[in-house]
Design an enzyme around this catalytic site. Structure first.
Site, PDB file in Angstrom:
ATOM      1  N   LYS A 167      47.898  83.236  19.314  1.00 10.44           N
ATOM      2  CA  LYS A 167      46.559  84.061  19.003  1.00 10.44           C
ATOM      3  C   LYS A 167      46.834  85.104  20.086  1.00 10.44           C
ATOM      4  O   LYS A 167      46.164  85.234  21.396  1.00 10.44           O
ATOM      5  CB  LYS A 167      44.851  82.993  19.253  1.00 10.44           C
ATOM      6  CG  LYS A 167      45.107  81.957  18.413  1.00 10.44           C
ATOM      7  CD  LYS A 167      43.834  81.294  18.407  1.00 10.44           C
ATOM      8  CE  LYS A 167      43.828  80.496  17.754  1.00 10.44           C
ATOM      9  NZ  LYS A 167      42.454  79.183  17.385  1.00 10.44           N
ATOM     10  N   THR A 183      45.490  86.208  14.677  1.00 11.29           N
ATOM     11  CA  THR A 183      46.624  84.934  14.954  1.00 11.29           C
ATOM     12  C   THR A 183      47.589  85.171  14.356  1.00 11.29           C
ATOM     13  O   THR A 183      48.153  85.518  13.032  1.00 11.29           O
ATOM     14  CB  THR A 183      45.742  84.209  13.545  1.00 11.29           C
ATOM     15  OG1 THR A 183      44.272  83.325  15.027  1.00 11.29           O
ATOM     16  CG2 THR A 183      46.345  82.646  14.231  1.00 11.29           C
ATOM     17  N   ASP A 186      31.907  76.550  16.045  1.00 11.50           N
ATOM     18  CA  ASP A 186      32.360  76.897  14.604  1.00 11.50           C
ATOM     19  C   ASP A 186      32.329  75.864  13.679  1.00 11.50           C
ATOM     20  O   ASP A 186      33.331  75.818  13.682  1.00 11.50           O
ATOM     21  CB  ASP A 186      33.386  78.453  14.906  1.00 11.50           C
ATOM     22  CG  ASP A 186      33.456  79.056  13.531  1.00 11.50           C
ATOM     23  OD1 ASP A 186      32.454  79.320  13.241  1.00 11.50           O
ATOM     24  OD2 ASP A 186      34.256  79.756  13.629  1.00 11.50           O
ATOM     25  N   GLY A 225      37.354  90.811  14.179  1.00 16.09           N
ATOM     26  CA  GLY A 225      36.954  90.966  15.143  1.00 16.09           C
ATOM     27  C   GLY A 225      36.812  90.626  16.387  1.00 16.09           C
ATOM     28  O   GLY A 225      37.246  91.276  17.007  1.00 16.09           O
ATOM     29  N   GLY A 276      39.881  89.173  16.724  1.00 21.52           N
ATOM     30  CA  GLY A 276      41.722  88.907  17.200  1.00 21.52           C
ATOM     31  C   GLY A 276      42.315  89.139  16.282  1.00 21.52           C
ATOM     32  O   GLY A 276      42.448  88.520  15.290  1.00 21.52           O
ATOM     33  N   LEU A 302      49.026  85.154  10.060  1.00 20.91           N
ATOM     34  CA  LEU A 302      48.518  84.528   9.395  1.00 20.91           C
ATOM     35  C   LEU A 302      46.885  84.744   9.098  1.00 20.91           C
ATOM     36  O   LEU A 302      45.897  83.777   8.654  1.00 20.91           O
ATOM     37  CB  LEU A 302      48.217  82.705  10.639  1.00 20.91           C
ATOM     38  CG  LEU A 302      49.495  82.304  10.828  1.00 20.91           C
ATOM     39  CD1 LEU A 302      48.812  80.947  11.953  1.00 20.91           C
ATOM     40  CD2 LEU A 302      49.850  81.307   9.337  1.00 20.91           C
ATOM     41  N   GLY A 303      46.547  85.465   9.516  1.00 24.05           N
ATOM     42  CA  GLY A 303      45.096  86.195   9.887  1.00 24.05           C
ATOM     43  C   GLY A 303      44.323  86.197  10.561  1.00 24.05           C
ATOM     44  O   GLY A 303      45.259  87.015  12.233  1.00 24.05           O
TER      45      GLY A 303
END
Length: 713
Positions: A41, A24, A139, A20, A22, A16-17
């Site tokens: 994750k 997913t 975030d 820096g 980690g 998924l993406g």
């Protein structure tokens, strides 16, 4: 990584993406029916030396416990598992199907002030819960808010606290520091950039998101005042739009450069927005049903509500007969999307009608309030109840007492994760909608039984929670703890109504009388206490056991109480007088761990070590007084380790037993025949209970602190 199976069960199906912090992945859970999707994750520590890994491991466990706790909120993904494998750290979270909020905030297109207020209120209400857990998200941005496809609610994801695992380093003196500031440019205030985030840092991020929603511009594209460092944004608003000055003032305060000048809590910001909402000018629009386009196929709930509602719908504050007196846009469980679909744009009525349409979707008319509880739905009539059950997920009792006598007809319907300790007790509300679980993590969790979604976490006990029970009307939940207290909760508000103090040691078991007047409790202090539910006063203390009382149960007529004890006896008491009627020695000569009474009150079932005894309860009451001996009708053997819990199905046909041997066994109550064995548990089975309709069996497993829901087909 694709195709790899982690933790022995999570098979990676898609990347998924990552960055820096980690990576997913999307994964499928190979241990659950249908292999449902979840999010995995991978967190990557900055170093691989032993000291860094040890600090990362400790930090990872601490932050995972926080995520488990946060997952009790409906709009935060549940943490399903966390583990370390080959010196890499993994989180497994609930997969939220939906679209990122950033798709709704397209560049150059601002939203109306009404929609922006709704958006801010929903985010802040989630944030209020997060801050109550002493967590700063750090975030908040559009890509970390998912519009859930299932119900249209926003879900807050990707808590920055866990990213510390990937940013911490160890200096030469063994001290931990963080190499990267957690947050996203444009949504991150100055104090967070300096490594000192506060609760109001999240308020700043929400304010910037609100400004983005109004202006249609990314926060990175907004200039700062060179003297004050305040964001300059009002001149970027669409020229043709009109905005309430109070709304703009609230947003200004949310994004002040000096954190001391912002709203300090989400609750303060919510209150300010509610005042803005109340001040907005209101207009009344009447829409005839004839003006609403017909749908290709009307749903049952649409057909039903069309008959019940008036010919016209009046919007805004003038429609108090439909929306109630509260104008604060309550979030209800059931919204009338089936009555007025989003697809019915009503373009010919202009923007005002669209605003009115939007307002209706975000409120809960009184006609729908009537059907929010299954018991009321049943009272309303079978056709209406069935229609609403299908439309809204209400747990409607269509078929009672499904058979449990064939293991091939039993399937695992769901696995619930969230407790940080062993789940020791289970109870289901009389309407079958809510599951309560008590744990050795000192909490009680409430779950939506039909879909397994977490509802609330009840925190108040200072030690392990040993027992939970719902009152007959479902309005009170009782819990007992190793802290020596019993708490009576309001399940709806998650508030403690009363704390009952009287036991001098751990309280192992609680049971309500079916008439709802009395609560019985048994404890390590060798006593049984009887409490008046209405007043919370201690009515009586029953003494006679010579060791701790492990289990109590009350007969359906509320006349008698049965207790089981470590002293290897079962005692029968007159509930009203508190008089001991009979004391039985268990034939196995082992401590009695659990007692249960059949729904008709004719049979008593008890467990001692690895055996189950079935007694004729009517015979015990009538014929076994004094010195006359009574023996079980039959004794059941099959478990190879201690039985921790027994329960009887609502139809009185089946006994379910859970054992330390890791199995659930299902027995025919009348014949004693072993019908089914469910053995794919992870570790000890500490608690079992049937749903009120007999279709589900719920069990608690020690090894992974999970709750499993089994269904009979």
């Amino acid at each position: 990584m694709l195709g790899k199976t982690l933790g022995g069960r999570y098979q990676i199906v898609k990347h998924l993406g990552g960055g820096g912090f980690g990576q997913t992945y999307l994964a499928s859970d190979k241990q659950l029916p249908g292999n449902p999707l979840c999010v995995v994750k991978l967190l990557l520590p900055k170093g691989t030396d032993a000291t860094t890994l040890e600090v990362a491991r400790r930090l990872f466990d601490r932050e995972a416990r926080t995520l488990y706790q946060l997952g009790s909120h409906d709009q935060i993904p549940r943490l399903l598992a966390h583990f370390e494998e080959e010196q890499e750290f993994y989180l497994v979270q609930e997969f939220i199907e939906g679209d990122e909020l950033k798709l709704e905030l397209s560049a150059g297109n601002g939203l109306s002030q009404t929609k922006v207020i709704d958006l801010l209120m929903e985010i802040l209400k989630i944030l209020e819960f997060v801050h109550q857990q002493d967590v700063i998200h750090r975030d908040i941005k559009p890509s970390n808010l998912i519009r859930r496809k299932q119900d249209g609610k926003l879900v807050l994801i990707d808590f920055g606290a866990v990213k510390q695992v990937s940013t911490q380093t160890i200096n030469t003196e063994g001290q931990t520091s963080f190499t990267v500031c957690i947050g996203s440019p444009g949504y991150m205030p100055n104090e967070q950039l300096g490594g000192k985030p506060r609760f109001c840092s999240d308020i700043y991020a929400v304010g910037m998101l609100g400004i983005q929603a109004l202006t249609g511009l990314s926060p990175n594209g907004l200039p700062e005042d060179p003297k004050t460092s305040e964001i300059i944004w009002r001149d970027r608003l669409p020229a043709e739009a009109v905005y309430a000055p109070s709304l703009l003032d609230v947003l200004d305060k949310m994004v002040r450069y000096d954190y001391r000048q912002r709203y300090q809590t989400a609750a303060e910001a919510i209150a300010a927005l509610q005042l803005v909402d109340a001040e907005l000018p209101t207009q009344t629009f009447t829409i005839s049903k004839d003006n609403i386009p017909a749908r290709a196929s009307a749903s049952p709930v649409s057909q039903t509500t069309d008959k019940l509602r008036s010919e016209t719908l009046t919007f805004k504050q003038q429609a108090t007969e439909a929306f109630g007196e509260n104008s604060s846009r309550p979030q209800g469980e059931l919204r009338p999307e089936n009555a007025l679909s989003d697809q019915q744009t009503m373009l010919e009525n202009g923007n005002n009608i669209r605003e009115a349409h939007s307002d209706l979707r975000d409120r809960k008319p009184s006609i729908f309030k009537f059907f929010t509880k299954p018991r009321r739905a049943i009272a309303a009539g079978a056709s209406i109840a069935t229609a609403l059950a299908l439309a809204s997920g209400i747990y409607y009792f269509q078929t009672l007492n499904r058979p449990w006598d064939r293991v091939e007809n039993i399937s695992l319907a769901n696995t619930l994760s969230g407790h940080l300790g062993q789940v020791y007790s289970l109870a289901i509300s009389p309407d079958g909608y809510t599951l309560a679980s008590g744990s050795l993590d000192n909490t009680i969790k409430l779950w939506n039984l039909p879909n397994g979604a977490p509802q609330r976490t009840l925190m108040g006990h200072s030690d392990w929670v040993y027992s939970v029970a719902f009152s007959p009307d479902g309005k009170t939940l009782a819990s007992s703890s190793a802290d020596g207290t019993i708490k009576l909760w309001n399940p709806s508000s998650a508030k403690v109504r009363t704390t009952l103090e009287g036991h001098s040691d751990w309280v192992f078991s609680v049971a309500f009388s079916p008439d709802g007047r009395t609560l019985a409790s048994g404890g390590k202090d060798k006593t049984i206490k009887l409490w008046d539910i209405r007043t919370g006063q201690l009515k009586n203390t029953l003494k006679g056991h010579t060791d701790f009382v492990s289990s109590v149960a009350i007969t359906p007529d509320s006349q008698s109480l049965v207790s089981g004890s470590k002293d290897k006896t079962i005692k029968l008491w007159n509930l009203a007088r508190g008089q001991l009627l009979l004391s039985l020695s268990d034939p196995s000569n082992y401590p009695v761990s659990s007692v249960a009474i059949s729904p008709d009150g004719n049979t008593l079932v008890s467990s001692s070590f690895n055996t189950i005894s079935i007694w004729n309860l009517r015979n015990l009451v009538a014929n076994c007084k004094g010195a006359q001996a009574c023996l079980p009708v039959r004794t059941l053997s099959g478990h190879v380790d201690e039985i921790r819990s027994i329960t009887i199905s609502p139809d009185g046909h089946t006994i379910a037993s859970g054992s330390l041997d890791g199995t659930l066994k299902l027995w025919n109550l009348q014949t004693g025949e072993l019908k089914s064995t469910i053995s794919n548990q992870l570790g000890f089975v500490d608690a079992v209970t049937f749903s009120p309709d007999g279709q589900l069996l719920v069990s608690a497993s020690k090894a992974d602190n999970t709750i499993k829901i089994w269904r009979s087909q």
